[in-house]
Write a protein that holds these residues in place. Structure first.
Motif, PDB file in Angstrom:
ATOM      1  N   ARG A 202       0.826  -1.216   0.000  1.00 13.71           N
ATOM      2  CA  ARG A 202       0.000   0.000   0.000  1.00 13.71           C
ATOM      3  C   ARG A 202       0.857   1.262   0.000  1.00 13.71           C
ATOM      4  O   ARG A 202       0.586   2.215  -0.728  1.00 13.71           O
ATOM      5  CB  ARG A 202      -0.906   0.008   1.229  1.00 13.71           C
ATOM      6  N   GLU A 203       1.908   1.257   0.807  1.00 14.90           N
ATOM      7  CA  GLU A 203       2.752   2.444   0.921  1.00 14.90           C
ATOM      8  C   GLU A 203       3.515   2.728  -0.372  1.00 14.90           C
ATOM      9  O   GLU A 203       3.589   3.870  -0.827  1.00 14.90           O
ATOM     10  CB  GLU A 203       3.735   2.263   2.082  1.00 14.90           C
ATOM     11  N   HIS A 206       1.082   3.876  -3.066  1.00 18.37           N
ATOM     12  CA  HIS A 206       0.689   5.267  -2.806  1.00 18.37           C
ATOM     13  C   HIS A 206       1.737   6.233  -3.358  1.00 18.37           C
ATOM     14  O   HIS A 206       1.402   7.247  -3.974  1.00 18.37           O
ATOM     15  CB  HIS A 206       0.519   5.472  -1.297  1.00 18.37           C
ATOM     16  N   GLU A 207       2.997   5.892  -3.156  1.00 16.28           N
ATOM     17  CA  GLU A 207       4.072   6.754  -3.649  1.00 16.28           C
ATOM     18  C   GLU A 207       4.152   6.716  -5.171  1.00 16.28           C
ATOM     19  O   GLU A 207       4.361   7.745  -5.817  1.00 16.28           O
ATOM     20  CB  GLU A 207       5.403   6.330  -3.035  1.00 16.28           C
ATOM     21  N   LEU A 209       1.740   6.323  -7.167  1.00 19.59           N
ATOM     22  CA  LEU A 209       0.587   7.065  -7.682  1.00 19.59           C
ATOM     23  C   LEU A 209       0.646   8.549  -7.320  1.00 19.59           C
ATOM     24  O   LEU A 209      -0.357   9.249  -7.378  1.00 19.59           O
ATOM     25  CB  LEU A 209      -0.712   6.448  -7.145  1.00 19.59           C
ATOM     26  N   GLU A 210       1.838   9.018  -6.941  1.00 21.59           N
ATOM     27  CA  GLU A 210       2.071  10.437  -6.623  1.00 21.59           C
ATOM     28  C   GLU A 210       1.264  10.910  -5.418  1.00 21.59           C
ATOM     29  O   GLU A 210       0.847  12.068  -5.346  1.00 21.59           O
ATOM     30  CB  GLU A 210       1.760  11.335  -7.835  1.00 21.59           C
ATOM     31  N   GLY A 211       1.013  10.016  -4.473  1.00 27.18           N
ATOM     32  CA  GLY A 211       0.297  10.410  -3.267  1.00 27.18           C
ATOM     33  C   GLY A 211       1.153  11.310  -2.388  1.00 27.18           C
ATOM     34  O   GLY A 211       2.388  11.265  -2.437  1.00 27.18           O
ATOM     35  N   ALA A 212       0.505  12.134  -1.585  1.00 23.40           N
ATOM     36  CA  ALA A 212       1.234  13.012  -0.669  1.00 23.40           C
ATOM     37  C   ALA A 212       1.914  12.182   0.413  1.00 23.40           C
ATOM     38  O   ALA A 212       1.345  11.198   0.896  1.00 23.40           O
ATOM     39  CB  ALA A 212       0.278  14.018  -0.032  1.00 23.40           C
ATOM     40  N   GLY A 214       2.955  10.732   3.891  1.00 22.80           N
ATOM     41  CA  GLY A 214       2.095  10.601   5.057  1.00 22.80           C
ATOM     42  C   GLY A 214       2.371  11.608   6.154  1.00 22.80           C
ATOM     43  O   GLY A 214       1.493  11.910   6.958  1.00 22.80           O
ATOM     44  N   HIS A 239       0.480  21.045  -4.753  1.00 26.56           N
ATOM     45  CA  HIS A 239       0.700  19.634  -5.088  1.00 26.56           C
ATOM     46  C   HIS A 239       1.970  19.174  -4.384  1.00 26.56           C
ATOM     47  O   HIS A 239       3.019  19.810  -4.498  1.00 26.56           O
ATOM     48  CB  HIS A 239       0.862  19.441  -6.598  1.00 26.56           C
ATOM     49  N   TRP A 241       4.291  15.553  -3.506  1.00 25.67           N
ATOM     50  CA  TRP A 241       4.492  14.123  -3.733  1.00 25.67           C
ATOM     51  C   TRP A 241       5.907  13.770  -3.314  1.00 25.67           C
ATOM     52  O   TRP A 241       6.632  14.587  -2.762  1.00 25.67           O
ATOM     53  CB  TRP A 241       4.194  13.752  -5.178  1.00 25.67           C
TER      54      TRP A 241
END
Length: 321
Positions: A202-203, A206-207, A209-212, A214, A239, A241
């Motif tokens: 998951r972590e 998330h990265e 997919l350019e997620g912020a 944590g 934005h 990431w």
């Protein structure tokens, strides 16, 4: 000084990964041979984990090496994202091998196999020592910051638990002759490994997919930037990431026209670096309110609502005119 620290940290991670790879590969061969001779599923399960560990450590080693390459016109961030990709692949590999182990364990409940407890115990103890050495090597690296080293450490942790399970199973088999304990402990160890692998999957996804990151609250960042720098009236188009271990940020700020444009820009960058450890930020300063579909990015709910009302009021006034 910071560059020297980063360089030595990369070299330290690379050395630890290389040493762990050598230890893991050597004892993986020993456990495969021991598992086949003794007939122990727990040993074969641990050897299967070690096989994925060897591949995981090799990928991690290559990823650390590639990540050191300088940015170029085609890869403007360099190849830092390879470390995250390696962690993602490692997590998937660990989940797949765990499914195979569970399948074999269930099959053995219906078709019990004879197990040589004494040989199984000796190989399991040697495997445990090897896993402890590998885990110690990796845990001394920047595991909390480096997702790639953490991925490799999780693989080795799974093997460590597998070796403990194999030792327990061997002792029970030697003293009671009850062979079902072998697949039972394999199932328990697999469940523990799946939990860690799923979190890692998951972590890393998330990265990718350019997620912020944590540890960065974008709405809080926008509020604090507005409160701490008087000239900043509004933050939008925010934005954030992560590339490798580095957070990256772009944002627009509506400011009061400054007397010292470059000085204000420098203060914004200093705030981001000191409070959020963001060294790579692109800041666009504007003097007029934002108008567009993405203006609310970075605002909290109250600010976004006020901005929406303000924009609607301006639109109504323009329409009346």
């Amino acid at each position: 000084m910071a560059h020297t620290h980063s360089h030595s940290e990369h070299n330290g991670n690379r050395s630890r990964l290389a040493a762990a790879f050598g230890v893991t590969t050597l004892f993986m061969v020993a456990e495969v041979a021991g598992g086949l001779i003794s007939g122990s599923l727990a040993l074969l399960a641990d050897a299967g984990h070690m096989l994925t560990d060897a591949a995981a450590l090799l990928m991690a080693l290559l990823a650390v090496q590639f990540a050191r390459r300088k940015p170029n016109a085609r890869h403007t961030f360099g190849l830092l994202r390879l470390t995250t990709l390696a962690a993602f692949v490692n997590a998937i590999a660990l989940l797949v091998i765990t499914v195979l182990i569970v399948w074999e364990a269930l099959r053995r409940f219906y078709q019990p196999q004879p197990v040589q407890g004494g040989l199984m115990l000796g190989i399991a103890i040697a495997g445990l020592l090897a896993n402890l050495l590998s885990f110690w090597l990796l845990h001394r690296g920047s595991a909390e910051q480096n997702l790639n080293v953490r991925a490799a450490a999780l693989h080795v942790l799974g093997d460590l638990l597998g070796s403990v399970g194999a030792i327990v199973a061997a002792v029970i088999i030697m003293y009671t002759g009850w062979t079902p304990i072998d697949p039972i402990l394999s199932l328990l160890v697999s469940l523990l490994v799946v939990r860690s692998a799923w979190s890692l999957l998951r972590e890393s996804l998330h990265e990718l997919l350019e997620g912020a990151p944590g540890n960065i609250d974008s709405a809080k960042l926008a509020r604090e930037l507005t409160r701490n720098i008087d000239e900043v009236r509004n933050v939008h188009h925010l934005h954030v990431w992560q590339v490798g271990e580095k957070p990256v940020l772009t944002l627009h700020v509506q400011v009061i026209p400054p007397y010292d444009h470059d000085g204000l820009l420098q203060r914004i960058h200093q705030f981001l670096h000191q409070h959020y450890q963001i060294a790579h930020a692109t800041v666009q300063m504007e003097y007029q309110p934002c108008s567009g579909p993405d203006c609310e990015l970075g605002m909290d709910a109250d600010a976004a609502h006020a901005h929406h009302d303000h924009a609607a009021l301006e639109g109504h006034a323009h329409h009346s005119h």
